[in-house]
Motif scaffolding. Structure first.
Motif, PDB file in Angstrom:
ATOM      1  N   LEU A 500     106.405  60.087  37.226  1.00 37.25           N
ATOM      2  CA  LEU A 500     106.973  60.869  38.328  1.00 37.25           C
ATOM      3  C   LEU A 500     106.174  60.688  39.609  1.00 37.25           C
ATOM      4  O   LEU A 500     106.740  60.709  40.711  1.00 37.25           O
ATOM      5  CB  LEU A 500     107.033  62.347  37.938  1.00 37.25           C
ATOM      6  CG  LEU A 500     108.035  62.710  36.838  1.00 37.25           C
ATOM      7  CD1 LEU A 500     107.874  64.164  36.425  1.00 37.25           C
ATOM      8  CD2 LEU A 500     109.464  62.447  37.303  1.00 37.25           C
ATOM      9  N   GLU A 501     104.859  60.518  39.478  1.00 41.51           N
ATOM     10  CA  GLU A 501     104.043  60.280  40.674  1.00 41.51           C
ATOM     11  C   GLU A 501     104.406  58.943  41.317  1.00 41.51           C
ATOM     12  O   GLU A 501     104.391  58.805  42.546  1.00 41.51           O
ATOM     13  CB  GLU A 501     102.559  60.296  40.309  1.00 41.51           C
ATOM     14  CG  GLU A 501     102.037  61.628  39.804  1.00 41.51           C
ATOM     15  CD  GLU A 501     102.126  62.720  40.851  1.00 41.51           C
ATOM     16  OE1 GLU A 501     102.260  63.891  40.474  1.00 41.51           O
ATOM     17  OE2 GLU A 501     102.062  62.390  42.057  1.00 41.51           O
ATOM     18  N   GLU A 502     104.732  57.953  40.489  1.00 39.79           N
ATOM     19  CA  GLU A 502     105.087  56.637  41.012  1.00 39.79           C
ATOM     20  C   GLU A 502     106.448  56.636  41.696  1.00 39.79           C
ATOM     21  O   GLU A 502     106.699  55.833  42.594  1.00 39.79           O
ATOM     22  CB  GLU A 502     105.093  55.606  39.872  1.00 39.79           C
ATOM     23  CG  GLU A 502     103.761  55.383  39.191  1.00 39.79           C
ATOM     24  CD  GLU A 502     102.744  54.713  40.097  1.00 39.79           C
ATOM     25  OE1 GLU A 502     101.538  54.918  39.899  1.00 39.79           O
ATOM     26  OE2 GLU A 502     103.162  54.001  41.027  1.00 39.79           O
ATOM     27  N   LEU A 503     107.325  57.549  41.265  1.00 38.70           N
ATOM     28  CA  LEU A 503     108.698  57.561  41.795  1.00 38.70           C
ATOM     29  C   LEU A 503     108.810  58.503  42.997  1.00 38.70           C
ATOM     30  O   LEU A 503     109.586  59.465  43.007  1.00 38.70           O
ATOM     31  CB  LEU A 503     109.684  57.963  40.687  1.00 38.70           C
ATOM     32  CG  LEU A 503     109.824  56.937  39.566  1.00 38.70           C
ATOM     33  CD1 LEU A 503     110.750  57.435  38.482  1.00 38.70           C
ATOM     34  CD2 LEU A 503     110.323  55.605  40.122  1.00 38.70           C
ATOM     35  N   ALA A 504     108.040  58.219  44.014  1.00 42.88           N
ATOM     36  CA  ALA A 504     108.075  58.992  45.251  1.00 42.88           C
ATOM     37  C   ALA A 504     107.598  58.106  46.387  1.00 42.88           C
ATOM     38  O   ALA A 504     106.625  57.361  46.242  1.00 42.88           O
ATOM     39  CB  ALA A 504     107.202  60.249  45.148  1.00 42.88           C
ATOM     40  N   VAL A 505     108.312  58.161  47.514  1.00 44.59           N
ATOM     41  CA  VAL A 505     107.886  57.459  48.724  1.00 44.59           C
ATOM     42  C   VAL A 505     108.511  58.176  49.912  1.00 44.59           C
ATOM     43  O   VAL A 505     109.706  58.467  49.935  1.00 44.59           O
ATOM     44  CB  VAL A 505     108.308  55.970  48.705  1.00 44.59           C
ATOM     45  CG1 VAL A 505     109.810  55.791  48.649  1.00 44.59           C
ATOM     46  CG2 VAL A 505     107.736  55.230  49.910  1.00 44.59           C
ATOM     47  N   GLY A 506     107.695  58.531  50.874  1.00 48.74           N
ATOM     48  CA  GLY A 506     108.210  59.248  52.039  1.00 48.74           C
ATOM     49  C   GLY A 506     108.887  60.541  51.615  1.00 48.74           C
ATOM     50  O   GLY A 506     108.344  61.344  50.859  1.00 48.74           O
ATOM     51  N   ALA A 507     110.122  60.742  52.113  1.00 46.32           N
ATOM     52  CA  ALA A 507     110.879  61.947  51.779  1.00 46.32           C
ATOM     53  C   ALA A 507     111.645  61.807  50.474  1.00 46.32           C
ATOM     54  O   ALA A 507     112.277  62.771  50.025  1.00 46.32           O
ATOM     55  CB  ALA A 507     111.856  62.274  52.915  1.00 46.32           C
ATOM     56  N   MET A 508     111.622  60.625  49.851  1.00 45.95           N
ATOM     57  CA  MET A 508     112.365  60.417  48.602  1.00 45.95           C
ATOM     58  C   MET A 508     111.466  60.685  47.403  1.00 45.95           C
ATOM     59  O   MET A 508     110.351  60.162  47.327  1.00 45.95           O
ATOM     60  CB  MET A 508     112.911  58.988  48.531  1.00 45.95           C
ATOM     61  CG  MET A 508     113.968  58.667  49.556  1.00 45.95           C
ATOM     62  SD  MET A 508     114.824  57.094  49.202  1.00 45.95           S
ATOM     63  CE  MET A 508     113.476  55.920  49.406  1.00 45.95           C
ATOM     64  N   SER A 509     111.946  61.506  46.480  1.00 47.21           N
ATOM     65  CA  SER A 509     111.165  61.851  45.299  1.00 47.21           C
ATOM     66  C   SER A 509     112.108  62.204  44.161  1.00 47.21           C
ATOM     67  O   SER A 509     112.973  63.081  44.309  1.00 47.21           O
ATOM     68  CB  SER A 509     110.236  63.030  45.601  1.00 47.21           C
ATOM     69  OG  SER A 509     109.740  63.609  44.407  1.00 47.21           O
ATOM     70  N   VAL A 510     111.954  61.537  43.034  1.00 46.16           N
ATOM     71  CA  VAL A 510     112.773  61.867  41.863  1.00 46.16           C
ATOM     72  C   VAL A 510     112.437  63.276  41.377  1.00 46.16           C
ATOM     73  O   VAL A 510     113.322  64.062  41.030  1.00 46.16           O
ATOM     74  CB  VAL A 510     112.544  60.827  40.756  1.00 46.16           C
ATOM     75  CG1 VAL A 510     113.156  61.302  39.445  1.00 46.16           C
ATOM     76  CG2 VAL A 510     113.154  59.489  41.159  1.00 46.16           C
ATOM     77  N   ARG A 511     111.141  63.614  41.352  1.00 46.37           N
ATOM     78  CA  ARG A 511     110.759  64.951  40.914  1.00 46.37           C
ATOM     79  C   ARG A 511     111.412  66.025  41.782  1.00 46.37           C
ATOM     80  O   ARG A 511     111.984  66.990  41.284  1.00 46.37           O
ATOM     81  CB  ARG A 511     109.238  65.103  40.965  1.00 46.37           C
ATOM     82  CG  ARG A 511     108.775  66.521  40.601  1.00 46.37           C
ATOM     83  CD  ARG A 511     107.318  66.754  40.918  1.00 46.37           C
ATOM     84  NE  ARG A 511     106.442  66.190  39.901  1.00 46.37           N
ATOM     85  CZ  ARG A 511     105.580  65.202  40.104  1.00 46.37           C
ATOM     86  NH1 ARG A 511     105.495  64.646  41.326  1.00 46.37           N
ATOM     87  NH2 ARG A 511     104.809  64.759  39.128  1.00 46.37           N
ATOM     88  N   ARG A 512     111.349  65.857  43.115  1.00 42.30           N
ATOM     89  CA  ARG A 512     111.917  66.863  44.018  1.00 42.30           C
ATOM     90  C   ARG A 512     113.426  66.967  43.840  1.00 42.30           C
ATOM     91  O   ARG A 512     113.989  68.065  43.868  1.00 42.30           O
ATOM     92  CB  ARG A 512     111.596  66.483  45.464  1.00 42.30           C
ATOM     93  CG  ARG A 512     112.056  67.462  46.532  1.00 42.30           C
ATOM     94  CD  ARG A 512     111.332  68.794  46.427  1.00 42.30           C
ATOM     95  NE  ARG A 512     112.105  69.796  45.706  1.00 42.30           N
ATOM     96  CZ  ARG A 512     111.637  70.956  45.310  1.00 42.30           C
ATOM     97  NH1 ARG A 512     110.381  71.284  45.538  1.00 42.30           N
ATOM     98  NH2 ARG A 512     112.392  71.811  44.654  1.00 42.30           N
ATOM     99  N   SER A 513     114.082  65.835  43.651  1.00 43.72           N
ATOM    100  CA  SER A 513     115.533  65.849  43.473  1.00 43.72           C
ATOM    101  C   SER A 513     115.924  66.631  42.224  1.00 43.72           C
ATOM    102  O   SER A 513     116.862  67.435  42.243  1.00 43.72           O
ATOM    103  CB  SER A 513     116.051  64.407  43.387  1.00 43.72           C
ATOM    104  OG  SER A 513     117.448  64.394  43.206  1.00 43.72           O
ATOM    105  N   ILE A 514     115.189  66.409  41.126  1.00 43.73           N
ATOM    106  CA  ILE A 514     115.488  67.140  39.888  1.00 43.73           C
ATOM    107  C   ILE A 514     115.134  68.613  40.041  1.00 43.73           C
ATOM    108  O   ILE A 514     115.871  69.499  39.575  1.00 43.73           O
ATOM    109  CB  ILE A 514     114.735  66.498  38.712  1.00 43.73           C
ATOM    110  CG1 ILE A 514     115.280  65.089  38.449  1.00 43.73           C
ATOM    111  CG2 ILE A 514     114.851  67.359  37.462  1.00 43.73           C
ATOM    112  CD1 ILE A 514     114.507  64.312  37.409  1.00 43.73           C
ATOM    113  N   LEU A 515     114.024  68.909  40.698  1.00 43.99           N
ATOM    114  CA  LEU A 515     113.623  70.311  40.880  1.00 43.99           C
ATOM    115  C   LEU A 515     114.642  71.095  41.699  1.00 43.99           C
ATOM    116  O   LEU A 515     114.828  72.300  41.474  1.00 43.99           O
ATOM    117  CB  LEU A 515     112.249  70.388  41.542  1.00 43.99           C
ATOM    118  CG  LEU A 515     111.046  70.143  40.630  1.00 43.99           C
ATOM    119  CD1 LEU A 515     109.756  70.115  41.436  1.00 43.99           C
ATOM    120  CD2 LEU A 515     110.965  71.207  39.530  1.00 43.99           C
TER     121      LEU A 515
END
Length: 591
Positions: A500-515
């Motif tokens: 999950l830490e790797e899947l984030a750049v700038g405003a894009m984040s897989v964790r944030r999207s799921i949260l």
């Protein structure tokens, strides 16, 4: 500073023109100006400056060019913050008044808005000023800047043409037909198959009292269209001719239909079957099914719901589909973001926005949402319109926005399956096909780079679960780090502790999207998701009852809610699956 790209590249400082030497340095500045105010990845800069075969030292060279640009601009009295280094590349910061491209876009939009509000004099002023900024073809002194820049320049030429056409409409409304004729003849010569321009010429000649010349202009246009295209002129040109035959001067061509879709996704891969299904539905709704008895004068709006899990690409699909279907909806395309996942907007707010997109004077927009809904239905009745409503929260938010009679297609996206809304079609979007996920990665990270490491590319796509958001994040990171090895990144993504830490750049984040989806759940459903994240797979009704410690009937209802929000996927009548990425977030929340 003044930057100019609507013609040869020019920079003007307080003391006069600023000389930017070196073709590569000028190319770098031009690409940054075409993306002013936005970070440009290094990979895109490389492709633009060396579209055929970049040297091994391309990234180092770009840094050298950036240093030289900063030195030149600073020597002209500019601020050091003008050209900034970003995580993925570089960004040139400009104010709207400093770049002719931004001034043109703002003035042209002001002109179109004035026409919608029946203010032709103000429209003519804004559009004339917008077109006065043009000095030739965009960046005509810098040919060969790569496919992306070339496509942007071509699109700008289309915007210029649209503004010129809108200016003719405004001046016809003002009765300036005599002054328009020489320029209209030139426009017709430039694009002889443009029926709107041909209709404007017929209109101007008729308004000048030259009916015979107007009819001859129509006949010449018709001959050309029949000879070149093998079809009769369309309704706009025919209406101009009929008005002349009826003995009056035709009205000016109508203002532009609403074109409210966001920017077309630059990298859209896959989904051919879904696009084909949407095309078939749209053709039926718009009365373009091939039935000769279907005139499109009757009918009702049809709602298509595209739902799916977080990050699966619903919004991107909806916008891409909107552009794919524009020819079926000639009366325009509307778009509204409903912000249903985070902070749902009110129907009254959304209706006000849609009414103004349709040309309603802000002062004439009713105060109450029921009155706004009634006016909206009246304005769209009988029209072929495409309405894209993105990120809907539920039926209560959507119902007031739906048209009644007419040939409208409403394309709705939502993370929920919206069981409280009656729709014509329900399409549930899943992850990409594996080959399409790899192709999407290549479109961002670079074709050669992905082809050189096929095994690592397959592993990256699998670790991202073929989820478009995750793939785009990884692609953006690779584009911003040309030296990053794909096998090394694949290994890091396969480590669940750091994925999950790797899947984030700038405003894009897989964790944030799921949260965002997790936080929208009620407390019972949140607790169930956390608990099921630790359960064995696949999840069954018995598993859910045991893990949640509740009777099976209550467990079934909770599971049903999670399915409704696309956080569990049915495998068959008895089993459900939770994605690995969602499971990782659920376990985090448990801890």
């Amino acid at each position: 500073m003044q930057f100019k790209v609507l013609g040869p590249l020019e920079v003007v400082g307080e003391s006069g023109p600023v000389a930017i030497s070196g073709s590569r340095r000028r190319a770098l500045l031009a690409i940054l100006l075409f993306h002013a105010g936005r970070p440009v990845p290094l990979a895109r800069l490389v492709d633009g400056i060396w579209p055929d075969e970049p040297p091994a030292s391309a990234v180092y060279n770009i840094r050298t060019y950036v240093h030289g640009l900063r030195r030149i601009l600073a020597g002209a009295g500019d601020t050091p913050a003008r050209l900034a280094h970003e995580a993925t590349g570089y960004q040139l910061r400009v104010e709207p008044g400093e770049l002719d491209l931004l001034r043109f876009e703002q003035l042209a939009e002001d002109g179109r808005r004035a026409m919608r509000f029946d203010e032709p004099r103000q429209a003519a002023d804004r559009l004339s000023r917008a077109l006065g900024l043009w000095r030739g073809t965009p960046l005509e002194d810098l040919p060969g800047l790569g496919a992306t820049v070339t496509a942007t320049a071509t699109a700008l030429e289309e915007h210029r043409w649209a503004a010129a056409s809108a200016l003719v409409d405004a001046r016809l409304r003002l009765g300036q037909h005599g002054d328009l004729l020489p320029g209209l003849r030139q426009l017709v010569a430039e694009r002889p198959l443009d029926e709107r321009t041909q209709a404007q010429l017929v209109t101007a000649l008729a308004q000048a009292g030259r009916a015979a010349d107007a009819l001859e202009a129509y006949r010449a246009a018709r001959r050309l269209i029949v000879d070149e295209l093998g079809v009769e002129p369309g309704p706009t040109l025919q209406a101009a001719q009929q008005a002349v035959l009826a003995g009056g001067a035709p009205a000016a061509a109508p203002a532009h239909r609403p074109k409210g879709l966001p920017m077309k996704p630059p990298r859209f891969v896959g989904r051919e079957a879904v696009l084909g299904q949407l095309r078939s539905i749209a053709a039926s709704v718009a009365g373009a099914s091939g039935d000769p008895g279907d005139t499109g004068d009757t009918g009702h709006a049809t709602v298509v719901l595209v739902s799916g899990s977080p990050g699966v690409g619903k919004s991107t699909l909806a916008v891409a589909a909107g552009y794919h279907l524009t020819d079926l909806f000639p009366d325009g395309q509307l778009f509204a973001c409903l912000d249903g996942t985070t902070a749902p907007r009110t129907p009254a707010d959304l209706l006000g926005e849609l009414l103004m997109e349709l040309g309603t004077d802000p002062a004439a927009v009713p105060a109450g949402y029921r009155e706004r809904a009634a006016l909206f239905r009246c304005l769209v009745a009988g029209r072929r319109l495409l309405l894209v409503l993105d990120d809907a929260a539920g039926g209560a938010q959507l119902s007031p926005l739906l048209p009644g009679a007419g040939r409208c297609l409403v394309l709705v996206t939502s993370r929920s399956r919206l069981l409280d809304l009656e729709v014509g079609w329900r399409l549930n979007l899943g992850p990409l096909e594996h080959r399409d996920a790899v192709a999407l990665l290549a479109s961002t990270a670079g074709e050669q780079r992905v082809q050189a490491a096929p095994d690592a590319s397959d592993r990256i796509a699998a670790a991202c679960e073929e989820l478009p958001l995750a793939i785009r994040i990884v692609g953006a990171r690779l584009a911003g780090h040309p030296g990053m090895a794909l096998p090394h990144l694949a290994e890091r993504l396969e480590d669940e502790e750091r994925r999950l830490e790797e899947l984030a750049v700038g405003a894009m984040s897989v964790r944030r999207s799921i949260l965002d989806s997790y936080e929208a759940l009620d407390p019972e459903a949140r607790a169930a998701l956390r608990a099921l994240g630790t359960a064995d797979r696949p999840i069954t009704g018995t598993t859910a009852s045991d893990v949640l410690g509740v009777p099976s009937a209550q467990a079934d209802r909770v599971v049903e809610r999670l399915v409704q929000y696309n956080l569990l996927t049915p495998v068959d009548e008895e089993r459900y699956e939770m994605s690995d990425l969602l499971r990782l977030v659920a376990r985090e929340q448990s801890r």
